[in-house]
Design a protein around this motif. Sequence first.
Motif, PDB file in Angstrom:
ATOM      1  N   GLY A  32       2.289   1.670   3.549  1.00  0.00           N
ATOM      2  CA  GLY A  32       2.329   3.126   3.455  1.00  0.00           C
ATOM      3  C   GLY A  32       0.924   3.698   3.430  1.00  0.00           C
ATOM      4  N   LYS A  33       0.851   5.009   3.642  1.00  0.00           N
ATOM      5  CA  LYS A  33      -0.473   5.630   3.826  1.00  0.00           C
ATOM      6  C   LYS A  33      -1.342   5.608   2.563  1.00  0.00           C
ATOM      7  N   ASN A  34      -0.755   5.472   1.391  1.00  0.00           N
ATOM      8  CA  ASN A  34      -1.566   5.477   0.161  1.00  0.00           C
ATOM      9  C   ASN A  34      -2.198   4.118  -0.142  1.00  0.00           C
ATOM     10  N   CYS A  35      -1.796   3.082   0.579  1.00  0.00           N
ATOM     11  CA  CYS A  35      -2.329   1.744   0.285  1.00  0.00           C
ATOM     12  C   CYS A  35      -3.771   1.627   0.782  1.00  0.00           C
ATOM     13  N   GLN A  36      -4.668   1.339  -0.151  1.00  0.00           N
ATOM     14  CA  GLN A  36      -6.082   1.158   0.180  1.00  0.00           C
ATOM     15  C   GLN A  36      -6.336  -0.335   0.427  1.00  0.00           C
ATOM     16  N   THR A  37      -7.595  -0.642   0.816  1.00  0.00           N
ATOM     17  CA  THR A  37      -7.960  -2.034   1.103  1.00  0.00           C
ATOM     18  C   THR A  37      -7.618  -2.962  -0.066  1.00  0.00           C
ATOM     19  N   THR A  38      -7.887  -2.535  -1.289  1.00  0.00           N
ATOM     20  CA  THR A  38      -7.632  -3.427  -2.445  1.00  0.00           C
ATOM     21  C   THR A  38      -6.131  -3.725  -2.581  1.00  0.00           C
ATOM     22  N   HIS A  39      -5.294  -2.699  -2.303  1.00  0.00           N
ATOM     23  CA  HIS A  39      -3.846  -2.927  -2.398  1.00  0.00           C
ATOM     24  C   HIS A  39      -3.391  -3.894  -1.300  1.00  0.00           C
ATOM     25  N   LYS A  40      -3.949  -3.686  -0.098  1.00  0.00           N
ATOM     26  CA  LYS A  40      -3.578  -4.594   1.011  1.00  0.00           C
ATOM     27  C   LYS A  40      -4.033  -6.023   0.711  1.00  0.00           C
ATOM     28  N   GLU A  41      -5.214  -6.126   0.075  1.00  0.00           N
ATOM     29  CA  GLU A  41      -5.706  -7.475  -0.261  1.00  0.00           C
ATOM     30  C   GLU A  41      -4.772  -8.166  -1.256  1.00  0.00           C
ATOM     31  N   THR A  42      -4.242  -7.396  -2.194  1.00  0.00           N
ATOM     32  CA  THR A  42      -3.310  -7.971  -3.183  1.00  0.00           C
ATOM     33  C   THR A  42      -2.047  -8.482  -2.485  1.00  0.00           C
ATOM     34  N   VAL A  43      -1.475  -7.645  -1.616  1.00  0.00           N
ATOM     35  CA  VAL A  43      -0.235  -8.035  -0.920  1.00  0.00           C
ATOM     36  C   VAL A  43      -0.510  -9.205   0.024  1.00  0.00           C
ATOM     37  N   GLN A  44      -1.653  -9.149   0.698  1.00  0.00           N
ATOM     38  CA  GLN A  44      -2.001 -10.237   1.624  1.00  0.00           C
ATOM     39  C   GLN A  44      -2.161 -11.559   0.860  1.00  0.00           C
ATOM     40  N   ALA A  45      -2.777 -11.495  -0.313  1.00  0.00           N
ATOM     41  CA  ALA A  45      -2.951 -12.722  -1.123  1.00  0.00           C
ATOM     42  C   ALA A  45      -1.582 -13.277  -1.517  1.00  0.00           C
ATOM     43  N   LEU A  46      -0.685 -12.371  -1.897  1.00  0.00           N
ATOM     44  CA  LEU A  46       0.669 -12.788  -2.322  1.00  0.00           C
ATOM     45  C   LEU A  46       1.447 -13.403  -1.157  1.00  0.00           C
ATOM     46  N   LEU A  47       1.566 -12.649  -0.060  1.00  0.00           N
ATOM     47  CA  LEU A  47       2.373 -13.125   1.079  1.00  0.00           C
ATOM     48  C   LEU A  47       1.672 -14.256   1.823  1.00  0.00           C
ATOM     49  N   GLY A  48       0.338 -14.193   1.881  1.00  0.00           N
ATOM     50  CA  GLY A  48      -0.428 -15.248   2.563  1.00  0.00           C
ATOM     51  C   GLY A  48      -0.313 -16.578   1.830  1.00  0.00           C
ATOM     52  N   SER A  49      -0.030 -16.534   0.521  1.00  0.00           N
ATOM     53  CA  SER A  49       0.112 -17.796  -0.228  1.00  0.00           C
ATOM     54  C   SER A  49       1.416 -18.508   0.152  1.00  0.00           C
ATOM     55  N   LEU A  50       2.294 -17.789   0.877  1.00  0.00           N
ATOM     56  CA  LEU A  50       3.600 -18.351   1.261  1.00  0.00           C
ATOM     57  C   LEU A  50       3.628 -18.851   2.700  1.00  0.00           C
TER      58      LEU A  50
END
Length: 259
Positions: A133-151
């Motif tokens: 969504g439009k409110n997600c900043q780089t730090t939020h994307k990094e958190t989600v990427q770390a979570l999903l990327g670990s899978l």
Amino acid sequence: MKIACFGAGQIGSAFIRGVLKSQIVRPENLLVKGGKSGTAEALQAELGFRLVRNVADLTDCDVVCIATIPSVIPSILKELKGNLGQNTIVLSLATSPSIAVLQSALGSHSLVARAIPNTPIQVLAGMTGVSYGKNCQTTHKETVQALLGSLGQALEVPEEKLGIFGTVAGCGPAFVDVFIEALADASVLNGLSRKEAYKIVLQMIQGAATLAQESQTHPAVLKDQVCSPGGSTIRGVAALEENGFRNAVIQAITKANIH
Ligand SMILES: NC(=O)C1=CN([C@@H]2O[C@H](COP(=O)(O)OP(=O)(O)OC[C@H]3O[C@@H](n4cnc5c(N)ncnc54)[C@H](O)[C@@H]3O)[C@@H](O)[C@H]2O)C=CC1
Ligand SMILES: O=C(O)[C@@H]1CCC=N1
């Protein structure tokens, strides 16, 4: 990382198993809320995460995942509204609703993302598409990427491509499983035991995928390398074509296509 997951059905439990296996989250920092099926409680007894007793417990979560069928999501969003921290990202794993609908239910400042994972995430071999969504900043994307990327692998895609990404990667394992089963049936029909058949078929499929991935060679070239002149493979390829194999696969993806 502290995360929560609503829903412990097929994809919810694959997600829970995956995040614990990857150790991106510790069991005491994983909160799960199930429905009436009792799967969350059964999984909790096995894996030792925490069950959500009160949605107010979720305010300091980095990510709250929703892994339920779409029809249940509006009531979950109502429950979540007002119980999320300023930096808590709501990550829906469902095929709908859209980011716009999630955002409007949770409020204009909410942090919302959608992902379509697949069942191999439980063995850290997933392929997940994610849109923000439009409110997600780089730090939020990094958190989600770390979570999903670990899978396994996780790739950001614009939301208009998430449906077809999720169809190929998310529905695809079922289509491959049908293929695996058919190969094993054919092996048994021709004299192998079930056990031998699955051992051979699974290693063959894994090997073919690894070769295609590592060699970066077009599959038509790889196929040609197997087809000896006047040989056995080309007879099999001709039989697949005669029976509309390619078209069956194209139709399967097109019919399944997530909109
Ligand atoms: N199964 C798969 O491979 C994939 C599924 N998805 C999506 O994930 C979603 C769930 O699919 P499945 O896991 O296959 O369905 P499922 O029916 O196995 O799991 C849904 C779970 O949600 C629980 N539930 C119902 N109401 C709830 C509530 N209010 N709070 C918490 N939990 C609640 C149910 O008890 C059930 O265990 C769907 O939107 C699907 O499109 C996405 C990618 C892959
Ligand atoms: O069958 C479904 O609807 C979901 C979406 C991707 C895989 N399973």
